[in-house]
Design a protein around this motif. Structure first.
Motif, PDB file in Angstrom:
ATOM      1  N   ALA A 304     -25.045  20.726  39.336  1.00 50.43           N
ATOM      2  CA  ALA A 304     -24.318  19.985  38.296  1.00 50.43           C
ATOM      3  C   ALA A 304     -22.827  19.980  38.576  1.00 50.43           C
ATOM      4  N   ALA A 305     -22.320  21.054  39.211  1.00 51.04           N
ATOM      5  CA  ALA A 305     -20.913  21.120  39.590  1.00 51.04           C
ATOM      6  C   ALA A 305     -20.728  20.500  40.974  1.00 51.04           C
ATOM      7  N   ALA A 306     -19.504  20.146  41.289  1.00 48.49           N
ATOM      8  CA  ALA A 306     -19.255  19.443  42.551  1.00 48.49           C
ATOM      9  C   ALA A 306     -17.999  19.953  43.242  1.00 48.49           C
ATOM     10  N   ASP A 307     -17.681  21.234  43.061  1.00 47.52           N
ATOM     11  CA  ASP A 307     -16.423  21.758  43.578  1.00 47.52           C
ATOM     12  C   ASP A 307     -16.549  22.287  45.001  1.00 47.52           C
ATOM     13  N   PHE A 308     -15.395  22.345  45.683  1.00 45.27           N
ATOM     14  CA  PHE A 308     -15.284  23.045  46.950  1.00 45.27           C
ATOM     15  C   PHE A 308     -13.994  23.849  46.928  1.00 45.27           C
ATOM     16  N   GLY A 309     -13.877  24.807  47.840  1.00 46.34           N
ATOM     17  CA  GLY A 309     -12.678  25.635  47.875  1.00 46.34           C
ATOM     18  C   GLY A 309     -12.949  26.965  48.534  1.00 46.34           C
ATOM     19  N   TRP A 310     -12.254  28.004  48.054  1.00 47.73           N
ATOM     20  CA  TRP A 310     -12.455  29.355  48.580  1.00 47.73           C
ATOM     21  C   TRP A 310     -11.808  30.345  47.627  1.00 47.73           C
ATOM     22  N   GLY A 311     -11.821  31.637  47.989  1.00 48.76           N
ATOM     23  CA  GLY A 311     -11.230  32.672  47.163  1.00 48.76           C
ATOM     24  C   GLY A 311     -10.427  33.640  47.997  1.00 48.76           C
ATOM     25  N   GLY A 312      -9.761  34.595  47.328  1.00 52.69           N
ATOM     26  CA  GLY A 312      -8.939  35.573  48.021  1.00 52.69           C
ATOM     27  C   GLY A 312      -9.239  36.984  47.573  1.00 52.69           C
ATOM     28  N   LYS A 323     -15.099  14.468  42.509  1.00 54.45           N
ATOM     29  CA  LYS A 323     -15.956  13.612  41.693  1.00 54.45           C
ATOM     30  C   LYS A 323     -15.448  13.508  40.264  1.00 54.45           C
ATOM     31  N   ASN A 324     -15.018  14.629  39.722  1.00 56.98           N
ATOM     32  CA  ASN A 324     -14.568  14.668  38.323  1.00 56.98           C
ATOM     33  C   ASN A 324     -13.057  14.788  38.164  1.00 56.98           C
ATOM     34  N   GLY A 325     -12.321  14.678  39.287  1.00 58.10           N
ATOM     35  CA  GLY A 325     -10.869  14.637  39.230  1.00 58.10           C
ATOM     36  C   GLY A 325     -10.201  15.947  38.858  1.00 58.10           C
ATOM     37  N   LYS A 352     -17.819  23.378  31.139  1.00 64.86           N
ATOM     38  CA  LYS A 352     -18.512  23.401  29.850  1.00 64.86           C
ATOM     39  C   LYS A 352     -17.570  22.997  28.725  1.00 64.86           C
ATOM     40  N   ASP A 353     -16.340  23.464  28.791  1.00 66.98           N
ATOM     41  CA  ASP A 353     -15.360  23.099  27.762  1.00 66.98           C
ATOM     42  C   ASP A 353     -14.994  21.620  27.813  1.00 66.98           C
ATOM     43  N   LEU A 354     -15.199  21.004  28.968  1.00 62.62           N
ATOM     44  CA  LEU A 354     -14.934  19.568  29.099  1.00 62.62           C
ATOM     45  C   LEU A 354     -16.157  18.726  28.752  1.00 62.62           C
ATOM     46  N   GLY A 355     -17.257  19.395  28.379  1.00 64.73           N
ATOM     47  CA  GLY A 355     -18.434  18.656  27.929  1.00 64.73           C
ATOM     48  C   GLY A 355     -19.534  18.494  28.949  1.00 64.73           C
ATOM     49  N   PHE A 356     -19.423  19.173  30.113  1.00 70.48           N
ATOM     50  CA  PHE A 356     -20.467  19.078  31.130  1.00 70.48           C
ATOM     51  C   PHE A 356     -21.616  20.022  30.773  1.00 70.48           C
ATOM     52  N   ASP A 357     -22.808  19.652  31.236  1.00 65.09           N
ATOM     53  CA  ASP A 357     -24.001  20.446  30.955  1.00 65.09           C
ATOM     54  C   ASP A 357     -24.157  21.520  32.031  1.00 65.09           C
ATOM     55  N   VAL A 358     -23.410  22.593  31.893  1.00 65.07           N
ATOM     56  CA  VAL A 358     -23.484  23.710  32.833  1.00 65.07           C
ATOM     57  C   VAL A 358     -23.590  25.014  32.045  1.00 65.07           C
ATOM     58  N   GLN A 359     -24.081  26.051  32.699  1.00 63.27           N
ATOM     59  CA  GLN A 359     -24.181  27.359  32.077  1.00 63.27           C
ATOM     60  C   GLN A 359     -23.016  28.241  32.501  1.00 63.27           C
ATOM     61  N   VAL A 360     -22.542  29.067  31.583  1.00 65.32           N
ATOM     62  CA  VAL A 360     -21.498  30.043  31.877  1.00 65.32           C
ATOM     63  C   VAL A 360     -22.105  31.431  31.700  1.00 65.32           C
ATOM     64  N   LYS A 361     -22.046  32.229  32.736  1.00 61.67           N
ATOM     65  CA  LYS A 361     -22.612  33.570  32.700  1.00 61.67           C
ATOM     66  C   LYS A 361     -21.502  34.581  32.421  1.00 61.67           C
ATOM     67  N   PHE A 362     -21.436  35.028  31.181  1.00 66.50           N
ATOM     68  CA  PHE A 362     -20.498  36.081  30.821  1.00 66.50           C
ATOM     69  C   PHE A 362     -21.087  37.430  31.235  1.00 66.50           C
ATOM     70  N   PRO A 363     -20.257  38.397  31.628  1.00 69.89           N
ATOM     71  CA  PRO A 363     -20.796  39.724  31.940  1.00 69.89           C
ATOM     72  C   PRO A 363     -21.437  40.341  30.701  1.00 69.89           C
ATOM     73  N   ASP A 364     -22.559  41.027  30.896  1.00 74.83           N
ATOM     74  CA  ASP A 364     -23.237  41.616  29.747  1.00 74.83           C
ATOM     75  C   ASP A 364     -22.497  42.866  29.256  1.00 74.83           C
TER      76      ASP A 364
END
Length: 373
Positions: A304-312, A323-325, A352-364
């Motif tokens: 459902a997401a369409a991002d690319f990138g990396w982390g540090g 796709k979604n700007g 999700k806050d922008l209205g997309f149908d995605v799940q957010v996994k908060f730490p338990d």
């Protein structure tokens, strides 16, 4: 607005993250800037939003971009042998259970992009220690590649994904092909065109006092450590893999440069963000939700997401969604951070806050109870 995103970020200080800074752009406009905690925990100095951070492996997308600018000019081919430009990589050996054996195939330029050259991330290998000694601590970027090539490979080229010093070698390749020092090429062709006036791949050692306090999470708490990153081996080593310092506002300009095809053509970004690992290489790629292209991760087809990138390593996280700007950049300054694995959820929370149908996994709660200090 952005309730999920802010709720997720609110957990980070509770987990031991001293401070954080998040910026989200959509269609070229800032839609969220959210920060919290402290840039200096001991002095209780709040995050201001103008902090200079070690971005560690978020340096890699910049290095990839620099190299692909030269590819666009026809100055190299991805199937070229690396030894065509860096002759020291012409005859490599591979360390195996049965001792050293000759490399069965040459290292190709695309192997540097895709982390499939067989290199390791051993910064204290014998030859790199010798580099420091014999250059009296200068360790120039081009010399780095020469000394590294004397070390045996840890896998046959083109057989497995192995996170390594490939992009540091890519920086040396940029130097040879462009005829400029790597840090100067990046400044002229990426930083200045994008208005990134506070970013640098070779910050003078004496200027690291301008960098935000760097922490490492040890024994359940953040502990301040030296600001000069261990990935920088000397005064002249512009580490393409981990050497850049930048600010949140600067780095999101870089992200926008890729999203809008200002830094690279659309066709080039398409090439970078397609899956490049073969079946053998892909078996060792660790990020299940993503696949790997030319030096950047991207969502698997059908996501459902369409991002690319990396982390540090200290917590930086880049997400670009053409796709979604959307361009998103998150930064913190904590090595071995307890929220490292949660960072991809920041992007999911924004969607999700922008209205997309995605799940957010908060730490338990159990995870939070274990990490809260």
């Amino acid at each position: 607005m952005f309730e999920n995103t802010k709720a997720l970020c609110a957990l980070f200080p509770k987990m031991g993250v001293p401070g954080f800074d998040l910026i989200v752009m959509r269609d070229g406009k800032e839609i969220l800037r959210h920060m919290g905690g402290y840039m200096d925990l001991e002095k209780k100095i709040p995050v201001q939003g103008n902090e200079l951070y070690n971005i560690y492996s978020c340096s890699k997308p910049i290095t990839v971009t620099a190299a692909m600018q030269l590819w666009e000019k026809g100055l190299f081919d991805l199937e070229d042998e690396v030894s065509k430009y860096l002759p020291e990589f012409g005859k490599m050996t591979v360390q195996t259970e049965n001792g050293l054996v000759p490399a069965e195939r040459p290292i190709l330029v695309r192997n540097l992009f895709t982390m499939t050259a067989g290199l390791s991330y051993a910064l204290k290998s014998p030859e790199l220690l010798k580099l420091r000694e014999e250059t009296e601590g200068r360790c120039a970027t081009r010399d780095f590649a020469r000394y590294l090539a004397r070390e045996p490979l840890h896998a046959q080229p083109g057989t497995e994904y192995r996170y390594s010093l490939c992009h540091d070698v890519l920086a040396a390749l940029v130097e040879v092909i462009s005829g400029q020092k790597f840090e100067q090429y990046v400044k002229e062709h990426i930083f200045l065109p994008m208005g990134m006036t506070r970013s640098d791949f070779l910050l003078p050692i004496e200027d690291y006092d301008k960098v935000a306090t760097l922490y490492k999470f040890m024994e359940g708490k953040p502990v301040p450590i030296t600001k000069v990153p261990g990935y920088r081996l000397g005064t002249e080593h512009a580490s393409g893999g981990a050497g850049c310092v930048s600010t949140v506002e600067d780095y999101v300009r870089f992200a926008e440069g890729l999203r809008t095809h200002t830094l690279l053509k659309k066709e080039t970004v398409d090439l970078i963000t397609k899956p490049w690992l073969n079946e053998s290489e892909a078996r060792s790629y660790p990020l299940n939700a993503y696949t790997y292209g030319l030096g950047m991760r991207m969502r698997r087809p059908g996501s459902a997401a369409a991002d690319f990138g990396w982390g540090g390593a200290a917590g930086a996280s880049l997400h670009i969604d053409r796709k979604n700007g959307i361009s998103l950049y998150y930064s913190q300054h904590l090595l071995a951070s307890p929220n490292q694995s949660i960072r991809p959820q920041i992007y999911n929370a924004v969607l999700k806050d922008l209205g997309f149908d995605v799940q957010v996994k908060f730490p338990d709660d159990e995870t939070l109870n274990q990490l809260t200090y």
